[in-house]
Structure formats: C-alpha cells, structure tokens
Design an enzyme around this catalytic site. Structure first.
Site, PDB file in Angstrom:
ATOM      1  N   HIS A 543      37.420  30.949 -29.654  1.00 31.70           N
ATOM      2  CA  HIS A 543      38.309  31.280 -28.543  1.00 31.70           C
ATOM      3  C   HIS A 543      37.689  30.888 -27.212  1.00 31.70           C
ATOM      4  O   HIS A 543      37.831  31.592 -26.216  1.00 31.70           O
ATOM      5  CB  HIS A 543      38.633  32.781 -28.544  1.00 31.70           C
ATOM      6  CG  HIS A 543      39.456  33.226 -29.709  1.00 31.70           C
ATOM      7  ND1 HIS A 543      39.717  34.548 -29.976  1.00 31.70           N
ATOM      8  CD2 HIS A 543      40.077  32.513 -30.686  1.00 31.70           C
ATOM      9  CE1 HIS A 543      40.467  34.639 -31.073  1.00 31.70           C
ATOM     10  NE2 HIS A 543      40.697  33.416 -31.514  1.00 31.70           N
ATOM     11  N   TYR A 544      36.999  29.766 -27.185  1.00 30.14           N
ATOM     12  CA  TYR A 544      36.366  29.352 -25.936  1.00 30.14           C
ATOM     13  C   TYR A 544      37.421  28.916 -24.924  1.00 30.14           C
ATOM     14  O   TYR A 544      38.509  28.460 -25.278  1.00 30.14           O
ATOM     15  CB  TYR A 544      35.331  28.252 -26.189  1.00 30.14           C
ATOM     16  CG  TYR A 544      35.777  27.123 -27.082  1.00 30.14           C
ATOM     17  CD1 TYR A 544      36.438  26.040 -26.550  1.00 30.14           C
ATOM     18  CD2 TYR A 544      35.515  27.141 -28.457  1.00 30.14           C
ATOM     19  CE1 TYR A 544      36.854  24.994 -27.347  1.00 30.14           C
ATOM     20  CE2 TYR A 544      35.922  26.098 -29.269  1.00 30.14           C
ATOM     21  CZ  TYR A 544      36.588  25.029 -28.722  1.00 30.14           C
ATOM     22  OH  TYR A 544      37.004  24.000 -29.523  1.00 30.14           O
TER      23      TYR A 544
END
Length: 609
Positions: A543-544
């Site tokens: 989930h960068y």
C-alpha cells in the site's frame, strides 16, 4: 450500505454474457515462447469489446491525441475510459494483457503472481532500501491484478481533508462498484475471525459495508463467486472504442516540454515511448489548451518519470546527467508504505482458502485483517510436480515475505533456503491462517530517487518503516489485539488447545516452523518487547503511496505545479493511504478526475472558478 452487487448476480451474469458475444481484434506479434499465453489472453478477452487494445510494436512512429494517459493501472483505466466519452485518448501501459493468466485471474493462484520474478511477470519485484521486499504492477489493470481483492471506501473525514466534492466522490464510487465489486461468501475461519475481533473489543459489529467505519466489518471483494478476479482493466468495457487507443508493452521514457509564447512555465506537449524492440515512438498532444499528459504510473512510476523528464530536485537530476526543466525539490518526497506485521495461527483442522474479507478498524490506529487456506497457494486440483511447487501463499519466502528474519537479513540466499526448507515440512504445519495488522497513515515517510536513467529499472525507494515512534506503538497495540483474537473463545476451533504450545508441538516442530513464519510473539522462545518484534518482522502490505503530494507537487486539480499541460492522478498524490485498503479510492479517483477534466474541457471552467 446495501451491497452494490452480489456474487453471481443475474445482472452481472447478463453483462458478462452480452460482452462475451463481442469480438476483439487484438494485434500482437509475441515471441514464440510467449505465444501460448498471449493466445489464452486473446481468447479470454473475447468477452470484451477491446478492439482498441494493441501491441506497442503496431504503434505509428508519430501520433496525436487530446489526452495521453501514462499507466494503465488502477487509476489509469477508469480515467482513460471516462475521458474517451468525449475526447481522443491514448493509454500507454508498460505491461501486458491480464486475461488468460491464471496467476492474475484465479483466487487460488493469487500468490503465484507475486512469486513470479520473470521478466514477463505482471509483478515487478523491488527491494526497498530498508530491506523489505515489495512489488509494483506491470500489467493492464495495475495493482488490481495482484492484490488480495478487498474493497472498502475512504472515510468521510479523508474525503473532506482531500477537498473532494463528496457528491461526485460517491457517484464515482458507485460507478466503480457497479462494474467490479461483489459481496464475499464468508467461510467459517473468517466468521471466527470476525467474532474474535468483536470479543477482543474491536466493536461495533458493522456487518457488511463498503464504508470505512470504526469496528469490525465484512468488506467487498473484486473476486466473484467462482474465484475469478475482476480488475480495473474491465472498466475499459465502458470506453468509447472509437476514441480510445491502448498500447501494451509501451515503456514511456520521457515527457516532452517546450516553452509557449506568453507563458513562463514549461508546457508538456507529448511523450516518448519504446516498444519491446527498442523502437522509439512519439506521441504529441493535439493543438488546443485543453489537451494534457496525465501520469497514472503509480507511486514509483509517476515521480520516476517526472525526474527522468527533468522535473525534480535539480542536484539529483544533474547527478544523472538530466537537464532540469524545473527544479522541483518535493518530487519523490513523502513516500510511505503501510507497515504490516503478520502472525500465523496453525489450525488443528483444515481451513478453506480465503483472502481478505474481514477487517477490524481499531480506534488506536491499527487495522486487523486475515487470510486463510489449508495449503496456501497449492492449486486445489494440482498433481505431481505442480503440487510440490507451491508458493505457500502471500506470506512466504517465495513472495519475498520472509518476516521471520529482520529486514537486513532477508537476502536472496536466505529466501531460497527458507523456501527449500518449507517444501520439506509436513503439510499439516501449514493448516491455518494469518492474522495481520497494519498501521493507519503511516506517520513515517521516506523518498524515491533515481538509480539510473533506464525507465524500466526500479528507482531506489526508502520507506523508513517505524521511524516515527507513534507507528511503533500502534503496531504493538495491534499485535496485542491479534493475541486476544487468537485466544478468544470464538477462534478456539482454529487453534491448538487455544494457542497451547505443548499441544502444537505434539503435531509439528514449532521451533522449525518459527524459522519461516511469525507465530504469536508471547512464548518462551521470544523475549523481545513487542516494539522490537514489530521492527524485526515488518513486511509490506503493498500500500505504498506518496512522492507527488497534493500541495507541494500537484495542486487541488492534480496539475503539476510549475508546468502546464501535465497532471498526476494516482496513489503517488496521497499523503495517507485511504481506508483500510486503497484500491477502491484509487479507482474512484480515476473516474472522479476523468469527469472533472471532461467537464473543464467542455465548459472551459473548473469547479473553483
């Protein structure tokens, strides 16, 4: 809220049936070794009217469009489909077709895509400077082709803080959900997790909802009742095939800028991309003020391409021999990845395969989720050598998730040793599920820098996991919540004598298993404080985000500050990851901005005027 679509709903079945009658003309000339896979993809794509999708080798050397969208991913596909309603749009994707690849389409082969490190894999692996193994999408449909499928909206507070039009946001979410989202069939392990979360104090019980609210809930999924994944590429079904062109295997190397009379700002007027043979193609914007280049290449790709094109920190660009078009110090800054820590809970009984379906939204800033499966990644009907080559699921050395070792020790050699050892373990050792926690935000951030001027190479990424002590404390409280869930009465059926170490040791060698998987930290062999446990076992949840934040890099309309004719519309603009899982909001943003840009082009005004 009511379910936007149920698994196997008549409407969804009718839509697929109608689409299946449409023919596709997909022009590709793949190498012989890839022909079979490409043929499967083309056959699978016959259900869609995708005659506008072509291979980059077939692209003209020079072409002109109203909008050039770089990146056919989670945001890029709904964005391009929306813009095509009134304009000529080119969508450039560096990867290939998602259809016909079981590692993408099948829930049961979910981990195999992440474990595939071949040049043609839909997942391009990268290792952050922190030592954590990660992946970025390289396929039409982007991260929606690789993720665990969980779908949940951003909170109302997030929408307000972003300055979005709430009515248009809700309409855009509904558009996404009509096409893509199903209510999951929740198996017994996930039901036990849900009840365990409630008994652990993660209340209230919110039932099934797509809204982001405190407590425990069932979320949506992009997997249908047959286990088939639906991806952002499916949004292209709603595109106008007369106005949209998509080129696959098209790697953009540069945004073209010039100075226009009467403007002191550099103006984007086209891009350069290469096909797999290395042939350079140029695409120019048509004459007109409302024509734009729009980056939707993701957290790594968008800041990387800005810097390759001369928009970024001047000193860093000059080190790579890149002439600065605009000194933009904040490009590539503020990059974050939600740190994730998982705990494997062995089960005395076989467990049905499931990906993320339940989430506990705590009030202290940690999210609790779980996945289960009796053999984690072994194809259900596989035999012989195929059955022996299993990946053990998303939390395994084969996918780079060797959380039992500190990040500095997760070398390729260590991952190979762990994978070989896991294959020799008794299969009973892998009956069970993972309960994971991840941090809201997070507050810890890092940056992206170029390694080289090769657009195909990964940039250098530093996330600075747990640099902020508040993130560490949130993680520790999340692990404590997992402990309470695993020891809850509701979850007792799926634990050995309610987490009794002696009972587990009677079935398998706990110490050996702990070399590869994170077990509950509170046992005689683990004396670390929970804060250190968090740092040692940190992994990615993919989930960068960040690198092109709204404010310093793009304005409220996602136009790049300091230049004209250029926007960024993807997760790189997020300061915090929305909701518990970001894909819903990334898809929504593509639709939302497509509508706003379209309105601006048709009326000559934006909503702020």
């Amino acid at each position: 809220m009511a379910a936007p679509g149920r698994r196997g709903s008549p409407v969804a079945a009718l839509a697929v049936g109608v689409a299946a009658t449409l023919l596709v003309s997909f022009s590709v000339r793949p190498a012989a070794a890839q022909q079979q896979g490409e043929d499967k993809g083309e056959k699978e794509a016959q259900r869609y009217n995708f005659r506008f999708v072509r291979h980059a080798r077939d692209a003209p050397l020079v072409s002109h469009f109203n909008y050039i969208v770089v990146g056919g991913g989670t945001a890029g596909c709904p964005l391009a489909a929306t813009l095509s309603e009134h304009s000529r749009v080119l969508l450039l994707e560096r990867g290939g077709y998602p259809y016909g690849n079981r590692n993408v389409s099948s829930e049961y082969h979910f981990a195999d895509a992440l474990a595939d490190t071949s040049p043609r894999s839909p997942a391009q692996r990268f290792v952050s400077e922190d030592g954590v193994v990660n992946a970025r999408a390289r396929v039409l449909g982007g991260g929606s082709c690789l993720n665990a499928g969980f779908y949940t909206r951003a909170s109302g507070e997030y929408v307000r803080a972003a300055g979005w039009d709430a009515r248009l946001v809700n309409a855009s979410y509904r558009w996404v959900e009509k096409e893509l989202v199903f209510r999951p069939d929740v198996p017994k392990w996930q039901c036990a997790l849900r009840e365990g979360l409630l008994q652990a104090g993660v209340t209230p019980d919110n039932g099934y909802t797509l809204d982001h609210v405190p407590g425990t809930k069932i979320g949506g999924t992009i997997f249908d009742s047959t286990g088939r994944r639906h991806t952002a590429a499916d949004f292209l079904r709603s595109a106008d095939p007369r106005r949209l062109t998509v080129f696959l295997h098209a790697t953009v190397s540069q945004i073209l800028f010039r100075h226009r009379e009467g403007s002191a700002k550099p103006v984007a007027y086209g891009v350069v991309f290469a096909d797999p043979m290395g042939v350079q193609h140029r695409v120019y914007l048509r004459d007109g003020e409302k024509c734009e280049v729009i980056l939707a290449a993701g957290t790594l790709g968008s800041p990387q391409l800005l810097m390759l094109s001369g928009v970024g920190p001047r000193g860093h660009l000059e080190k790579h021999g890149i002439r600065a078009v605009l000194d933009h110090p904040m490009v590539g800054q503020g990059v974050a990845d939600n740190p994730m820590n998982s705990v494997f809970v062995p089960s005395p009984v076989p467990v049905t395969l499931s990906l993320v379906q339940i989430v506990g939204v705590t009030r202290f800033g940690s999210f609790i989720e779980g996945i289960s499966g009796s053999q984690f990644g072994i194809p259900l009907h596989a035999r012989g050598s195929r059955r022996r080559s299993h990946t053990f699921g998303m939390f395994s050395p084969m996918t780079g998730q060797l959380g039992a070792l500190p990040p500095s020790e997760r070398t390729p050699e260590a991952m190979r040793r762990a994978a070989d050892a896991m294959r020799g373990l008794d299969r009973r050792a892998f009956r069970g599920g993972f309960i994971l926690e991840k941090i809201l935000g997070p507050l810890s951030t890092g940056h992206i820098e170029l390694r080289s001027t090769d657009p195909r190479a990964n940039p250098a990424v530093t996330f600075n996991y747990f640099k902020d002590p508040k993130d560490v404390e949130r993680c520790a409280r999340g692990i404590q919540t997992i402990e309470r869930v695993a020891r809850s009465r509701a979850f007792s059926r799926f634990t050995y004598a309610n987490a009794n170490a002696t009972a587990m040791d009677a079935v398998f060698d706990r110490a050996t298993l702990a070399n590869f998987l994170n077990l509950l930290p509170r046992h005689p062999g683990d004396t670390r404080p929970l804060q250190q446990y968090c740092r040692d076992t940190v992994m990615t949840i993919w989930h960068y985000h960040g690198g092109c934040h709204v404010g310093p890099v793009v304005d409220q309309e996602y136009r790049v500050v300091g230049v004209e004719g250029l926007r960024v519309v993807d997760s790189s603009t997020f300061k915090y990851s929305p909701g518990t899982n970001p894909q819903a909001t990334v898809m929504m943003l593509g639709r939302y901005m497509g509508l706003k840009i379209q309105k601006e082009a048709l009326t000559g005004k934006n909503d702020e005027e």
